[in-house]
Design a protein around this motif. Sequence first.
Motif, PDB file in Angstrom:
ATOM      1  N   VAL A  13      45.574  31.318  54.827  1.00 25.47           N
ATOM      2  CA  VAL A  13      45.784  30.326  55.887  1.00 25.47           C
ATOM      3  C   VAL A  13      46.539  30.876  57.082  1.00 25.47           C
ATOM      4  O   VAL A  13      46.475  30.311  58.172  1.00 25.47           O
ATOM      5  N   ASN A  14      47.259  31.987  56.891  1.00 29.32           N
ATOM      6  CA  ASN A  14      48.025  32.573  57.983  1.00 29.32           C
ATOM      7  C   ASN A  14      47.261  33.758  58.552  1.00 29.32           C
ATOM      8  O   ASN A  14      47.299  34.861  58.008  1.00 29.32           O
ATOM      9  N   GLY A  15      46.555  33.515  59.664  1.00 30.66           N
ATOM     10  CA  GLY A  15      45.748  34.571  60.265  1.00 30.66           C
ATOM     11  C   GLY A  15      46.566  35.757  60.709  1.00 30.66           C
ATOM     12  O   GLY A  15      46.058  36.874  60.799  1.00 30.66           O
ATOM     13  N   GLY A  16      47.857  35.549  60.983  1.00 29.77           N
ATOM     14  CA  GLY A  16      48.709  36.648  61.425  1.00 29.77           C
ATOM     15  C   GLY A  16      49.592  37.195  60.320  1.00 29.77           C
ATOM     16  O   GLY A  16      50.594  37.867  60.589  1.00 29.77           O
ATOM     17  N   PHE A  17      49.226  36.925  59.053  1.00 28.16           N
ATOM     18  CA  PHE A  17      50.061  37.372  57.931  1.00 28.16           C
ATOM     19  C   PHE A  17      50.197  38.888  57.912  1.00 28.16           C
ATOM     20  O   PHE A  17      49.203  39.612  58.011  1.00 28.16           O
ATOM     21  N   GLN A  18      51.418  39.364  57.814  1.00 27.60           N
ATOM     22  CA  GLN A  18      51.669  40.797  57.688  1.00 27.60           C
ATOM     23  C   GLN A  18      52.845  41.021  56.760  1.00 27.60           C
ATOM     24  O   GLN A  18      53.781  40.219  56.707  1.00 27.60           O
ATOM     25  N   ILE A  19      52.767  42.121  56.024  1.00 25.61           N
ATOM     26  CA  ILE A  19      53.891  42.521  55.195  1.00 25.61           C
ATOM     27  C   ILE A  19      54.896  43.218  56.099  1.00 25.61           C
ATOM     28  O   ILE A  19      54.537  44.091  56.889  1.00 25.61           O
ATOM     29  N   LYS A  20      56.147  42.811  56.014  1.00 26.76           N
ATOM     30  CA  LYS A  20      57.178  43.378  56.878  1.00 26.76           C
ATOM     31  C   LYS A  20      58.312  43.943  56.034  1.00 26.76           C
ATOM     32  O   LYS A  20      58.518  43.507  54.902  1.00 26.76           O
ATOM     33  N   PRO A  21      59.042  44.910  56.585  1.00 24.84           N
ATOM     34  CA  PRO A  21      60.160  45.470  55.811  1.00 24.84           C
ATOM     35  C   PRO A  21      61.232  44.426  55.591  1.00 24.84           C
ATOM     36  O   PRO A  21      61.482  43.580  56.462  1.00 24.84           O
ATOM     37  N   LEU A  28      56.881  53.126  56.553  1.00 27.24           N
ATOM     38  CA  LEU A  28      56.120  52.391  57.578  1.00 27.24           C
ATOM     39  C   LEU A  28      54.621  52.562  57.366  1.00 27.24           C
ATOM     40  O   LEU A  28      53.841  51.617  57.525  1.00 27.24           O
ATOM     41  N   MET A  29      54.206  53.758  56.993  1.00 29.04           N
ATOM     42  CA  MET A  29      52.786  54.015  56.743  1.00 29.04           C
ATOM     43  C   MET A  29      52.282  53.230  55.536  1.00 29.04           C
ATOM     44  O   MET A  29      51.148  52.739  55.517  1.00 29.04           O
ATOM     45  N   LYS A  30      53.130  53.102  54.513  1.00 31.32           N
ATOM     46  CA  LYS A  30      52.757  52.284  53.344  1.00 31.32           C
ATOM     47  C   LYS A  30      52.524  50.835  53.765  1.00 31.32           C
ATOM     48  O   LYS A  30      51.592  50.172  53.307  1.00 31.32           O
ATOM     49  N   MET A  31      53.406  50.354  54.649  1.00 27.77           N
ATOM     50  CA  MET A  31      53.284  48.983  55.123  1.00 27.77           C
ATOM     51  C   MET A  31      52.003  48.809  55.932  1.00 27.77           C
ATOM     52  O   MET A  31      51.301  47.801  55.813  1.00 27.77           O
ATOM     53  N   ASP A  32      51.693  49.805  56.780  1.00 27.32           N
ATOM     54  CA  ASP A  32      50.457  49.755  57.563  1.00 27.32           C
ATOM     55  C   ASP A  32      49.242  49.692  56.646  1.00 27.32           C
ATOM     56  O   ASP A  32      48.302  48.936  56.884  1.00 27.32           O
ATOM     57  N   MET A  33      49.274  50.509  55.596  1.00 25.91           N
ATOM     58  CA  MET A  33      48.154  50.538  54.649  1.00 25.91           C
ATOM     59  C   MET A  33      48.017  49.201  53.928  1.00 25.91           C
ATOM     60  O   MET A  33      46.906  48.688  53.742  1.00 25.91           O
ATOM     61  N   ALA A  34      49.159  48.620  53.548  1.00 28.73           N
ATOM     62  CA  ALA A  34      49.123  47.324  52.864  1.00 28.73           C
ATOM     63  C   ALA A  34      48.569  46.240  53.777  1.00 28.73           C
ATOM     64  O   ALA A  34      47.760  45.403  53.361  1.00 28.73           O
ATOM     65  N   ASN A  35      48.974  46.247  55.043  1.00 32.41           N
ATOM     66  CA  ASN A  35      48.487  45.240  55.988  1.00 32.41           C
ATOM     67  C   ASN A  35      47.002  45.423  56.287  1.00 32.41           C
ATOM     68  O   ASN A  35      46.278  44.447  56.491  1.00 32.41           O
ATOM     69  N   PHE A  36      46.549  46.676  56.317  1.00 35.67           N
ATOM     70  CA  PHE A  36      45.120  46.923  56.492  1.00 35.67           C
ATOM     71  C   PHE A  36      44.339  46.371  55.298  1.00 35.67           C
ATOM     72  O   PHE A  36      43.283  45.747  55.450  1.00 35.67           O
ATOM     73  N   ALA A  37      44.894  46.568  54.100  1.00 32.89           N
ATOM     74  CA  ALA A  37      44.234  46.050  52.895  1.00 32.89           C
ATOM     75  C   ALA A  37      44.183  44.524  52.922  1.00 32.89           C
ATOM     76  O   ALA A  37      43.176  43.915  52.552  1.00 32.89           O
ATOM     77  N   VAL A  38      45.280  43.906  53.389  1.00 30.56           N
ATOM     78  CA  VAL A  38      45.327  42.434  53.469  1.00 30.56           C
ATOM     79  C   VAL A  38      44.228  41.919  54.394  1.00 30.56           C
ATOM     80  O   VAL A  38      43.499  40.978  54.060  1.00 30.56           O
ATOM     81  N   SER A  39      44.106  42.527  55.586  1.00 34.73           N
ATOM     82  CA  SER A  39      43.086  42.072  56.534  1.00 34.73           C
ATOM     83  C   SER A  39      41.680  42.305  55.998  1.00 34.73           C
ATOM     84  O   SER A  39      40.754  41.555  56.298  1.00 34.73           O
ATOM     85  N   SER A  40      41.512  43.350  55.189  1.00 38.34           N
ATOM     86  CA  SER A  40      40.191  43.665  54.641  1.00 38.34           C
ATOM     87  C   SER A  40      39.772  42.694  53.548  1.00 38.34           C
ATOM     88  O   SER A  40      38.602  42.329  53.434  1.00 38.34           O
ATOM     89  N   ILE A  41      40.760  42.270  52.734  1.00 39.61           N
ATOM     90  CA  ILE A  41      40.400  41.420  51.588  1.00 39.61           C
ATOM     91  C   ILE A  41      40.393  39.940  51.929  1.00 39.61           C
ATOM     92  O   ILE A  41      39.908  39.136  51.131  1.00 39.61           O
ATOM     93  N   ARG A  42      40.916  39.562  53.132  1.00 38.77           N
ATOM     94  CA  ARG A  42      41.026  38.132  53.456  1.00 38.77           C
ATOM     95  C   ARG A  42      39.703  37.379  53.287  1.00 38.77           C
ATOM     96  O   ARG A  42      39.671  36.322  52.655  1.00 38.77           O
ATOM     97  N   PRO A  43      38.580  37.887  53.825  1.00 42.43           N
ATOM     98  CA  PRO A  43      37.315  37.137  53.664  1.00 42.43           C
ATOM     99  C   PRO A  43      36.904  36.991  52.197  1.00 42.43           C
ATOM    100  O   PRO A  43      36.376  35.954  51.799  1.00 42.43           O
ATOM    101  N   HIS A  44      37.153  38.034  51.393  1.00 45.75           N
ATOM    102  CA  HIS A  44      36.764  37.979  49.982  1.00 45.75           C
ATOM    103  C   HIS A  44      37.730  37.113  49.181  1.00 45.75           C
ATOM    104  O   HIS A  44      37.366  36.527  48.165  1.00 45.75           O
ATOM    105  N   LEU A  45      38.973  37.053  49.671  1.00 50.78           N
ATOM    106  CA  LEU A  45      39.994  36.288  48.957  1.00 50.78           C
ATOM    107  C   LEU A  45      39.803  34.783  49.139  1.00 50.78           C
ATOM    108  O   LEU A  45      40.204  33.994  48.281  1.00 50.78           O
ATOM    109  N   MET A  46      39.180  34.395  50.247  1.00 47.35           N
ATOM    110  CA  MET A  46      39.038  32.980  50.588  1.00 47.35           C
ATOM    111  C   MET A  46      38.438  32.165  49.444  1.00 47.35           C
ATOM    112  O   MET A  46      39.052  31.218  48.947  1.00 47.35           O
ATOM    113  N   GLN A  47      37.225  32.532  49.002  1.00 47.65           N
ATOM    114  CA  GLN A  47      36.554  31.747  47.978  1.00 47.65           C
ATOM    115  C   GLN A  47      37.294  31.792  46.653  1.00 47.65           C
ATOM    116  O   GLN A  47      37.435  30.784  45.962  1.00 47.65           O
ATOM    117  N   GLN A  48      37.800  32.989  46.306  1.00 52.43           N
ATOM    118  CA  GLN A  48      38.547  33.111  45.050  1.00 52.43           C
ATOM    119  C   GLN A  48      39.802  32.245  45.080  1.00 52.43           C
ATOM    120  O   GLN A  48      40.164  31.616  44.085  1.00 52.43           O
TER     121      GLN A  48
END
Length: 510
Positions: A81-89, A218-238
Motif C-alpha cells: 500500500v505504500n508506493g514509496g516504501f523503503q528500508i532505511k537505516p 548502504l549498498m545492502k539497503m539499496d539491494m533490499a529496496n531494489f528487491a522490494v520494488s521488484s516483488i511489489r507486483p507479485h506480492l500484491m495478489q499473495q
Amino acid sequence: MSQDQDMPGSSEGKPDKLEDNQQENAENSEQSVRKKIRQNPPTPSRSDTLEPSPPQFVSMEELMETAKGVTNMVLAHEIVVNGGFQIKPSDLPENSLEKRVRDIVHKAFWDCLETQLKEDPPSYDHAIKLVGEIKETLLSFLLPGHTRLRNQITEALDLELIKQEAENGALDISKMVEFIIGMMGTLCAPARDEEIKKLKDIHEIVPLFRAIFSVLDLMKMDMANFAVSSIRPHLMQQSVEYERKKFQELYEKQPNSLDFVTAWLQEAADDLKSRAALAVDDGTTSASGTAVLCPVAIQNHAYLKLLKWNHLQKPFPETVLMDQSRFQEMQLDLDQLILTGAVLLVTLSAAGTALSGLPGFSDKLKMVIRVLLSGLHLPSFNLNEALAILSEKICAEVNSSLSQHGYTPFTAEKETVLKGQVQALASPDNSVCKLIDSRIQAYLESYLASGHQKSLPAVPGGLSSVQKELEEIAVKYVRLVNYNKMVFSPYYDVVLNKILNKEESPKLCG
C-alpha cells in the motif's frame, strides 16, 4: 514541511533566524504528533464496547506462530500500500544506552584491529576476518549470471592465500583494498558513486575498513529496496489472499468481528438516503431519480467517512484497522490543505487577475501559509493568533508583488477587509472552508467512482492552487482504498446485501 529560503520576512538576520527556529520547532512537534499516531492510534478498544470473550489458553508455540504471521502480514501490507516504501537505516537515539553500548563495543573492536596492525610483525587475524565478511557481502550482491565477477572476487579474496601471504610478510593490503573498492564501484547503485570516490581518499587502514563497511551497509539497503520494488507486483495478489485468510481465521473464532464494519456501512447508507431525501425536498431531483443505494456508492461513501472519523469516540471498522494511522495522517493533511486552499482562494480573489496568473505567486504564498500553520494539530496551537499573523504577512506579500509588477498596492481599507477574511477562516462554520472541504470530498468521491482509470479526474474550481498536494493525497488514498476492497470485498458484499435487503424498496444503481 519544506521551507522556502526566499520566504518574505524581516531583513534583519536575528528575526529571520528566530523565525527559522520557530518553524523547525513547529515541524518537529508536528512530526511527533504523526509519529504518535502511527505508533498508537487512539481507537477505543473493543472491550470498551462489547462483552469480552471467555479466556482461552494458548500455547507458547501458537502464540509465537501467530506473532510471526502478524509481523509478516504487516510488512507485506506496508510494501503493497505504500508506493514509496523503503528500508532505511535505524538510528539509535542520541545518548541512549543502546547507542552508548554499541559505540563502546565498536570502538573496542577497531582499537583492537589497530593494535594488531601496529605489532611488529603485524598481526592480520582480525583484518583477514573482515576481508572474509567483505567477500561474502560482495558475493551476495551478484546475480546467478555474474560468473565472471564471482570468479574475480573468489580469486582476489582467497582467504587461505591471503593468510599465507600474511604469515610470510608478503601481504599487500593496499592492492587488496584497491580491488575491494573497485568491485564495490562496479556493483553499487549510481547514487553511491560519491561514497566510493571518498573511499579512495582514505589512506589509513583502520578508518578505511570502517568506511568500507559503512558503504557496504548502504549498498545492502539499496539491494533490499531494489528487491522490494521488484516483488511489489507479485506480492500484491499473495498479500490479498494472505490477509483475507488471516481475517477469516479471526472471524471464525470471533463471529462479531464485523460489528463495527456493519455499523460503518449502515451509517454510510443512512447518509446517502438522507442526502437523496433532502434533494427531493429541495426540488433538485425527483423521487424517481434517487437511485443511490447501490453497494458501490455506499462503500465509496463509507471510505470517505474514514477521512472525518472521530478516532477518540468511535471504534474504527475492523477491516481497515491496520490502516487506521494512515487515514489519521490523511486527515491531518486534508485539514491543513483545506485551510491552505481557503487562504489562497480568499487572497487570490482579493488580488484579482493582477496576481492570480502570476507564475510562482501562489507557491510563494503557499510556503508562507505552510510555515505559519505547521503546528496546526498541536494541542498548544492557537489558530486565531496564527491567522492574525498570517493575514499581516499575506497583505505584505500581496502589496510587494503588486508594486513589483507595476500595479497599485492595496488601500488600507482593502487590507483590512482581506485580513478580516483570512482571520474569519478560524470559524468552524466559515463558508469558504466549507466550500473547499466539500469540493475536496467531491473530488475524492469522483476519483473513487472512476474505478481503475489511470487518469485523474478534473480538479474542481477553486482548488487549482492546491492541485498538486490534493492529487498526491488522492493517489495515496485511492491506492489504500482499492487494496482494502480487494482484500475484504467478500465480507463487504455480505454486509451490504443485508443492508440493502432491509430497505422497504431498495434502489440499485444502474
